[in-house]
Design a protein around this motif. Sequence first.
Motif, PDB file in Angstrom:
ATOM      1  N   ALA A 149       0.849  -1.191   0.000  1.00 19.54           N
ATOM      2  CA  ALA A 149       0.000   0.000   0.000  1.00 19.54           C
ATOM      3  C   ALA A 149       0.886   1.243   0.000  1.00 19.54           C
ATOM      4  O   ALA A 149       1.951   1.258   0.626  1.00 19.54           O
ATOM      5  CB  ALA A 149      -0.909  -0.017   1.223  1.00 19.54           C
ATOM      6  N   GLN A 209      -7.540  -2.335  -4.413  1.00 17.44           N
ATOM      7  CA  GLN A 209      -7.939  -1.197  -5.244  1.00 17.44           C
ATOM      8  C   GLN A 209      -7.181  -1.204  -6.568  1.00 17.44           C
ATOM      9  O   GLN A 209      -6.010  -1.560  -6.627  1.00 17.44           O
ATOM     10  CB  GLN A 209      -7.703   0.110  -4.497  1.00 17.44           C
ATOM     11  N   THR A 230      -5.048   1.165  -1.021  1.00 22.34           N
ATOM     12  CA  THR A 230      -4.939  -0.020  -0.156  1.00 22.34           C
ATOM     13  C   THR A 230      -5.203  -1.267  -0.974  1.00 22.34           C
ATOM     14  O   THR A 230      -5.596  -1.205  -2.152  1.00 22.34           O
ATOM     15  CB  THR A 230      -5.944   0.076   0.995  1.00 22.34           C
ATOM     16  N   ASN A 282      -0.880  -6.050  -0.347  1.00 20.44           N
ATOM     17  CA  ASN A 282       0.075  -5.773   0.729  1.00 20.44           C
ATOM     18  C   ASN A 282       1.464  -6.269   0.362  1.00 20.44           C
ATOM     19  O   ASN A 282       2.465  -5.756   0.852  1.00 20.44           O
ATOM     20  CB  ASN A 282      -0.397  -6.400   2.034  1.00 20.44           C
TER      21      ASN A 282
END
Length: 624
Positions: free
Chosen positions: A182, A194, A191, A214
């Motif tokens: 992110a 998206q 995040t 992540n």
Amino acid sequence: MADYYTLLTDAGIAYETACKAAGTPIKLSQISVGDGGGAQYNPAATATALKREVWRGPLNALFQDEKNPSWLLAEVTIPSDVGGWYVREAGIWTDTGILYAIVKYPESFKPVLATSGSGKEFYIRSIFETSNAELVTLLIDDTVVKATRAWVMSYLADELAKLDGKQSVRVAATGNVVLSGAQQIDGVAVTAGQRVLLPVQTAAKENGIWVVANGAWSRAADANVSAKLTSGLMVMVEEGAKNGDSLWHLVTNGPISLGTTALIFEMLAGRTGIAPGTYKSLTVDKYGRALSGENPDTLAGFGIKDTYTKPAIESMIAQASALPVGAMVAFPVNSIPPGFLEVDGSVKSIAAYPSLAAFLGTVFNMGDEGGGNFRLPESRGEFLRGWDHGRGVNIGRGIGTYELDEIKSHSHMLPNNPNNNAPGSGSDGGEGAAGYLETGRTAMEGGSETRPRNLAVMWCIKAWNAPINQGNIDIAALQALAVQATEINRGTAKIATQALTDAGTDDSSIVTPKTLRWKVSFLIAPNGYVAFPSWLGGLIVQWASTQVTTNGANGGTGTVTLPMAFPHASFGVIAIKRTTALLNGAETYQAAPSGLAQAVISIDSASGNESSGTRDVFYLALGN
């Protein structure tokens, strides 16, 4: 081996080998189901048919698995109006009737409404492995095959993903982005999960639509294979300080190989940074977007180069004027147009008329012009004559010089010969010539000069090219006039207020007549006054004559009204007897203010035996 499986039959493998050798496709058209003869069993590759077939129909779908290209997936839907038996086996058939693959299927009952009290569609999917998956062709009869919901949704998703219009992304990057974790992009914190458009990666092959994670990012499902990346692909950007609410498209021409081809994205519509407004000059990109705007107020600001500047035009007008500086023009009225001076022999400043001074020079100077000046020629009352300039008619004249009046040499004689003989017929042709007398002159006639009929005009000389250039002003000469005016020096001065005038201490201001006249009043009469202005202290002097009645020995008093009431104070009154007749005794006259507008005059008797009566008294009062 797994409990349930699909395997190619020996006949199927032989068919596949023959197709490969011949270069023809493997054509699969049907699928059949059976009840296994009433019990579950393990099919063998040697099978050429099902143990007991209960239904056969066309395949609905046959396609490669996305993650395993050698796997084929075969699908069929058994209609709801057939059934009443168990499904324990299935077979996939070629168009030539060869059992290509056989399936061990989990025991499942296929009901039918007519006998079971309920009915349903029965969906079967079989997965099998082949080394020639790219050669396999599904033969479908569109009038018979019924697509499953899952197949339709998957098909639609795949087809939509191939369209140019993609699902919007949250942000579009403004620079190179690390494809992990992110992070902040174009002012937005993105995040996991998206969608992000990367249009300016250092390695252009990394450009495209990505999904934030992540850990390592992955390409979005609608843009993760070459077939889904077509030239003209468009995607909207939802947020961002710079790229928010913009539309981007892929301008790379096909064919595109994802991960190899450089993907070039350009903004098709969106923010350009130019503020809303009306502009005279715009910079527009190839998509018609205004990138910048200006409102220039000069031709140079518009980039126009094939024209003249304002100074250049003024210079040309000055040089192309119909009358250059120094030209003389006659005007029939007493009015001097702008740009001209009357040719009256006057002295002018070189600084005020530099062009005319340069043209005339000192030709007409007489030596008394003073420094920085020059003199105009004199034309008043003069006829103008063309300069001889070598013609020989008016020899010896210099241009600009004056010439006195003159009559050409000649004589007049009176005839005295009745025979009207011609003159000069005598022996000497002169005195005594036949018929003429030398002394027979005419009487003097005419006025003070020899002249033709004429119109009086005012000759003027072009002094500057009005209104373009009315002469250079010598600032140094004007600077002396801008200093404080004094009794010695000419200059500027401010107008004094009434308060400054009354104070009388300021020596740098000028008093106007109105200020001087302020509060000045007077009455010049037997009963009168003079009221001085406020700047002289406002002193008021009054005078008048009156009568006071006495009663003899006791004297008398009288109250008189002053010609003018004192505005502020009455300083005192002086009374003087005006009666000329001698009275019986001495009298003393006294006076004192009784108010701002009145005074009391008293008469005292010294001897006490004066007669009663009236006394003429003159008084003088002072106040302000």
